[in-house]
Scaffold this active site. Structure first.
Site, PDB file in Angstrom:
ATOM      1  N   LEU A  54      15.484  -0.209  -2.301  1.00  0.00           N
ATOM      2  CA  LEU A  54      14.784  -1.161  -1.426  1.00  0.00           C
ATOM      3  C   LEU A  54      13.338  -1.333  -1.865  1.00  0.00           C
ATOM      4  O   LEU A  54      12.752  -0.440  -2.481  1.00  0.00           O
ATOM      5  CB  LEU A  54      14.854  -0.712   0.038  1.00  0.00           C
ATOM      6  CG  LEU A  54      14.201   0.609   0.476  1.00  0.00           C
ATOM      7  CD1 LEU A  54      12.691   0.512   0.570  1.00  0.00           C
ATOM      8  CD2 LEU A  54      14.767   1.041   1.818  1.00  0.00           C
TER       9      LEU A  54
ATOM     10  N   ASN B 190      13.189   1.540 -12.371  1.00  0.00           N
ATOM     11  CA  ASN B 190      11.781   1.367 -11.972  1.00  0.00           C
ATOM     12  C   ASN B 190      10.869   1.321 -13.190  1.00  0.00           C
ATOM     13  O   ASN B 190       9.938   0.515 -13.249  1.00  0.00           O
ATOM     14  CB  ASN B 190      11.348   2.508 -11.047  1.00  0.00           C
ATOM     15  CG  ASN B 190      11.678   2.189  -9.597  1.00  0.00           C
ATOM     16  OD1 ASN B 190      12.381   1.238  -9.320  1.00  0.00           O
ATOM     17  ND2 ASN B 190      11.171   2.993  -8.681  1.00  0.00           N
TER      18      ASN B 190
ATOM     19  N   PHE C 273       9.323 -10.274 -11.909  1.00  0.00           N
ATOM     20  CA  PHE C 273       8.418  -9.260 -12.479  1.00  0.00           C
ATOM     21  C   PHE C 273       7.701  -9.745 -13.734  1.00  0.00           C
ATOM     22  O   PHE C 273       7.463  -8.992 -14.660  1.00  0.00           O
ATOM     23  CB  PHE C 273       9.168  -7.940 -12.730  1.00  0.00           C
ATOM     24  CG  PHE C 273       9.401  -7.205 -11.439  1.00  0.00           C
ATOM     25  CD1 PHE C 273       8.568  -6.175 -11.052  1.00  0.00           C
ATOM     26  CD2 PHE C 273      10.421  -7.593 -10.591  1.00  0.00           C
ATOM     27  CE1 PHE C 273       8.737  -5.546  -9.831  1.00  0.00           C
ATOM     28  CE2 PHE C 273      10.602  -6.974  -9.367  1.00  0.00           C
ATOM     29  CZ  PHE C 273       9.759  -5.940  -8.981  1.00  0.00           C
TER      30      PHE C 273
ATOM     31  N   GLY D  18      -1.404 -10.033 -13.367  1.00  0.00           N
ATOM     32  CA  GLY D  18      -2.351  -9.797 -12.278  1.00  0.00           C
ATOM     33  C   GLY D  18      -3.010  -8.441 -12.390  1.00  0.00           C
ATOM     34  O   GLY D  18      -3.443  -8.029 -13.471  1.00  0.00           O
TER      35      GLY D  18
ATOM     36  N   GLY E 272       1.340  -1.144  -8.379  1.00  0.00           N
ATOM     37  CA  GLY E 272       0.797  -0.041  -7.579  1.00  0.00           C
ATOM     38  C   GLY E 272       1.900   0.460  -6.679  1.00  0.00           C
ATOM     39  O   GLY E 272       3.079   0.326  -6.997  1.00  0.00           O
TER      40      GLY E 272
ATOM     41  N   CYS F 142       5.866   3.949  -5.759  1.00  0.00           N
ATOM     42  CA  CYS F 142       7.028   4.161  -6.644  1.00  0.00           C
ATOM     43  C   CYS F 142       6.707   4.013  -8.133  1.00  0.00           C
ATOM     44  O   CYS F 142       6.743   5.002  -8.862  1.00  0.00           O
ATOM     45  CB  CYS F 142       8.152   3.231  -6.245  1.00  0.00           C
ATOM     46  SG  CYS F 142       8.851   3.660  -4.648  1.00  0.00           S
TER      47      CYS F 142
HETATM   48  P1  NAD Z   1       7.310   8.865   2.942  1.00  0.00           P
HETATM   49  O1  NAD Z   1       6.252   9.779   2.528  1.00  0.00           O
HETATM   50  O2  NAD Z   1       6.994   7.587   3.653  1.00  0.00           O
HETATM   51  O3  NAD Z   1       8.354   9.651   3.875  1.00  0.00           O
HETATM   52  C1  NAD Z   1       8.768  10.964   3.658  1.00  0.00           C
HETATM   53  C2  NAD Z   1       9.078  11.593   5.017  1.00  0.00           C
HETATM   54  O4  NAD Z   1       9.675  12.884   4.809  1.00  0.00           O
HETATM   55  C3  NAD Z   1       7.820  11.854   5.860  1.00  0.00           C
HETATM   56  O5  NAD Z   1       7.969  11.236   7.130  1.00  0.00           O
HETATM   57  C4  NAD Z   1       7.743  13.373   5.959  1.00  0.00           C
HETATM   58  O6  NAD Z   1       7.216  13.813   7.198  1.00  0.00           O
HETATM   59  C5  NAD Z   1       9.219  13.747   5.815  1.00  0.00           C
HETATM   60  N1  NAD Z   1       9.435  15.137   5.393  1.00  0.00           N
HETATM   61  C6  NAD Z   1       8.871  15.801   4.359  1.00  0.00           C
HETATM   62  N2  NAD Z   1       9.337  17.060   4.285  1.00  0.00           N
HETATM   63  C7  NAD Z   1      10.238  17.199   5.304  1.00  0.00           C
HETATM   64  C8  NAD Z   1      11.046  18.276   5.761  1.00  0.00           C
HETATM   65  N3  NAD Z   1      11.025  19.455   5.149  1.00  0.00           N
HETATM   66  N4  NAD Z   1      11.829  18.072   6.830  1.00  0.00           N
HETATM   67  C9  NAD Z   1      11.830  16.872   7.458  1.00  0.00           C
HETATM   68  N5  NAD Z   1      11.099  15.821   7.092  1.00  0.00           N
HETATM   69  C10 NAD Z   1      10.306  15.982   6.015  1.00  0.00           C
HETATM   70  O7  NAD Z   1       8.147   8.553   1.632  1.00  0.00           O
HETATM   71  P2  NAD Z   1       9.004   7.229   1.275  1.00  0.00           P
HETATM   72  O8  NAD Z   1       8.134   6.148   0.803  1.00  0.00           O
HETATM   73  O9  NAD Z   1       9.974   6.971   2.378  1.00  0.00           O
HETATM   74  O10 NAD Z   1       9.811   7.756   0.004  1.00  0.00           O
HETATM   75  C11 NAD Z   1      10.812   8.725   0.115  1.00  0.00           C
HETATM   76  C12 NAD Z   1      11.549   8.821  -1.208  1.00  0.00           C
HETATM   77  O11 NAD Z   1      12.204   7.592  -1.507  1.00  0.00           O
HETATM   78  C13 NAD Z   1      10.639   9.102  -2.411  1.00  0.00           C
HETATM   79  O12 NAD Z   1      11.332   9.904  -3.320  1.00  0.00           O
HETATM   80  C14 NAD Z   1      10.417   7.728  -2.991  1.00  0.00           C
HETATM   81  O13 NAD Z   1      10.106   7.779  -4.372  1.00  0.00           O
HETATM   82  C15 NAD Z   1      11.759   7.092  -2.758  1.00  0.00           C
HETATM   83  N6  NAD Z   1      11.736   5.634  -2.677  1.00  0.00           N
HETATM   84  C16 NAD Z   1      10.712   5.012  -2.036  1.00  0.00           C
HETATM   85  C17 NAD Z   1      10.711   3.634  -1.932  1.00  0.00           C
HETATM   86  C18 NAD Z   1       9.586   2.924  -1.237  1.00  0.00           C
HETATM   87  O14 NAD Z   1       9.459   1.718  -1.408  1.00  0.00           O
HETATM   88  N7  NAD Z   1       8.748   3.599  -0.463  1.00  0.00           N
HETATM   89  C19 NAD Z   1      11.765   2.890  -2.468  1.00  0.00           C
HETATM   90  C20 NAD Z   1      12.824   3.560  -3.077  1.00  0.00           C
HETATM   91  C21 NAD Z   1      12.785   4.928  -3.189  1.00  0.00           C
END
Ligand code: NAD
Length: 433
Positions: free
Chosen positions: A153, A208, A249, A253, A257, A260
């Site tokens: 996503l 990515n 993509f 620009g 950032g 990810c």
């Molecule tokens: P985030 O930091 O927004 O959320 C992580 C959550 O995990 C937090 O709410 C934190 O409190 C919780 N957490 C941490 N340790 C914990 C534990 N021991 N028990 C319970 N909860 C715990 O991160 P995000 O942006 O949602 O990304 C999560 C993963 O998904 C990452 O690996 C990221 O690379 C991947 N990802 C992110 C995106 C994006 O667009 N943000 C897209 C695809 C994949």
């Protein structure tokens, strides 16, 4: 089968609500109890279009619940989606401490067969570590499987991306885990691609990094355009017409950032190098990206010469439009640089101001404004950092009237140079005259 989703950040919250929307019974959990309280009331702690509605709808159905009791959620569920953060550590590797912590908690609460699904973005071979940790810390020999189901996503369109994905990658090493995951995503039929776990883990990082590479590529080309009469927008259009290249993509620009691309390209570089593979191609793409903000600040200097005491309007703070996320946003580096130069910054963003106030609290040099016009009032220049749609339709004639000097430095090529100049602006953009 009940599904637990651990971590309710950008990915976990959408995953929990999305899986409930598919008809499953889902319990979302997070160690941050304040977050859980807010989510349980039906309000997402983040800005993501459509998320509040999705959340409220599924909370009301009763198939989606949230708890701060992580142990209880694990014990209750047969499938556990791990959605915790995997940020970058000081060396550039992925910091896997949250994943390790959750793996131990899962082991301690393993009260029957469960499938532990990595949804977080993790380096290839992470599943081996998760298996090892769970085996070390579980009581007895309760069986379990680890699977990989990376998430693709995009913030800003996370809900629609999750509900209508291009593909769902499922990495498994047992028929039992495969059957369970294929059942969870049954409605997507052959959009579900089943692989082994290493492959699934690598598909995410490879995707990515490839997209990051594409962005750096067009930015390199835009530098060349600036030295010639070529126009990078037209170059990108011409390139994108080739289906082998594709038009996505290819926006020149300020570079990529967010939470990810910057970390994922570094993590893949490190894991490759740790395994003895030459990853220079990715290193160079990252270097090109890193230079984008300096190139931009140089343009601001070219427009204003001396930046000290200059009043500068900054439109857009989020790392991309339609999100409040400012992690690794270009705006942070640019603002830091301009503060160092002694400028007075007047910032505006439709959604990301609260997050930015935690990085740069308001001060005589950093003023948060209610709208683009307040930001532009008496400004010596206006910078466009994030391409929010509302900036595209900005009343530029009015902006020109209220600015001290009609100068726009546009880091996202939001405006058509001819029409902006016709209004009387001095206009600098990326990769075009
Ligand atoms: P985030 O930091 O927004 O959320 C992580 C959550 O995990 C937090 O709410 C934190 O409190 C919780 N957490 C941490 N340790 C914990 C534990 N021991 N028990 C319970 N909860 C715990 O991160 P995000 O942006 O949602 O990304 C999560 C993963 O998904 C990452 O690996 C990221 O690379 C991947 N990802 C992110 C995106 C994006 O667009 N943000 C897209 C695809 C994949």
């Amino acid at each position: 089968m009940k599904i637990a989703v651990i971590g309710t950040g950008y990915v976990g919250l959408v995953t929990a609500a999305g899986l409930a929307e598919f008809g499953h019974t889902v319990i979302g959990t997070d160690k941050d109890s304040e977050k859980i309280e807010q989510i349980s009331r039906g309000t997402a702690p983040i800005y993501e279009p459509g998320l509040d509605e999705l959340l409220k709808r599924n909370l009301a159905k009763g198939t989606l619940t949230f708890t701060a009791d992580v142990d209880g959620a694990i014990r209750d569920a047969g499938v556990i989606f791990v959605c915790v953060g995997t940020p970058q550590d000081e060396s550039g590797r992925a910091d896997m401490s949250q994943v390790e912590g959750v793996s131990r908690t899962i082991a301690q609460n393993l009260n029957g067969y469960k499938v532990i699904v990595e949804k977080s973005t993790v380096p290839v071979k992470t599943s081996d570590w998760i298996k090892r940790i769970i085996t070390l810390y579980r009581k007895g020999d309760t069986p379990f499987d680890v699977a990989s189901n990376p998430e693709f996503l995009r913030e800003g369109s996370a809900v629609s991306d999750f509900l209508e994905p291009d593909r769902i990658i499922v990495g498994v090493e047992s028929d039992r885990a495969r059957d369970i995951l294929v059942r969870i995503y049954k409605k997507f039929g052959d959009r579900v691609v089943v692989t082994n776990i290493d492959t699934a883990e690598l598909i995410k990082h490879a995707s990515n990094s490839f997209l990051a590479l594409k962005i750096s590529y067009i930015n390199m080309i835009s530098d060349l355009c600036e030295k010639t009469a070529a126009d990078v927008e037209q170059v990108a259009f011409g390139m994108g017409r080739d289906p082998r290249i594709g038009k996505e993509f290819l926006s020149a620009g300020l570079g990529y950032g967010g939470s990810c691309f910057p970390k994922d390209i570094k993590a893949l570089t490190k894991i490759g190098e740790d395994m003895g593979v030459n990853m220079d191609l990715l290193k160079e793409a990252d270097r090109v990206n890193h230079k984008r903000t300096a190139v931009f600040v140089d343009k601001v200097k070219r427009a204003l010469w001396i930046l000290k005491d200059k009043r500068i309007a900054v439109l857009g703070l989020a790392f991309k439009p339609e999100t409040d996320d400012i992690r690794e946003a270009s705006s942070i580096k640019i603002i830091r640089e301009l503060i160092k130069e002694g400028s007075v910054l007047r910032l505006y963003d439709p959604k990301a101001m609260d997050n930015m106030k935690e990085v740069f609290p308001g001060s005589p040099q950093v003023v948060y404004c209610e709208d683009p016009f307040q930001a532009a009032l008496d400004a010596n220049a206006l910078l466009v950092i994030t391409e929010w749609a509302e900036f595209r339709t900005l009343d530029l004639a009015r902006i020109k009237d209220i600015m001290a000097n009609p100068i726009i430095v546009d880091g996202r090529n939001m405006f058509e140079p001819g029409s902006v100049r016709k209004l009387g602006f001095e206009y600098y953009s990326v990769g075009r005259k």
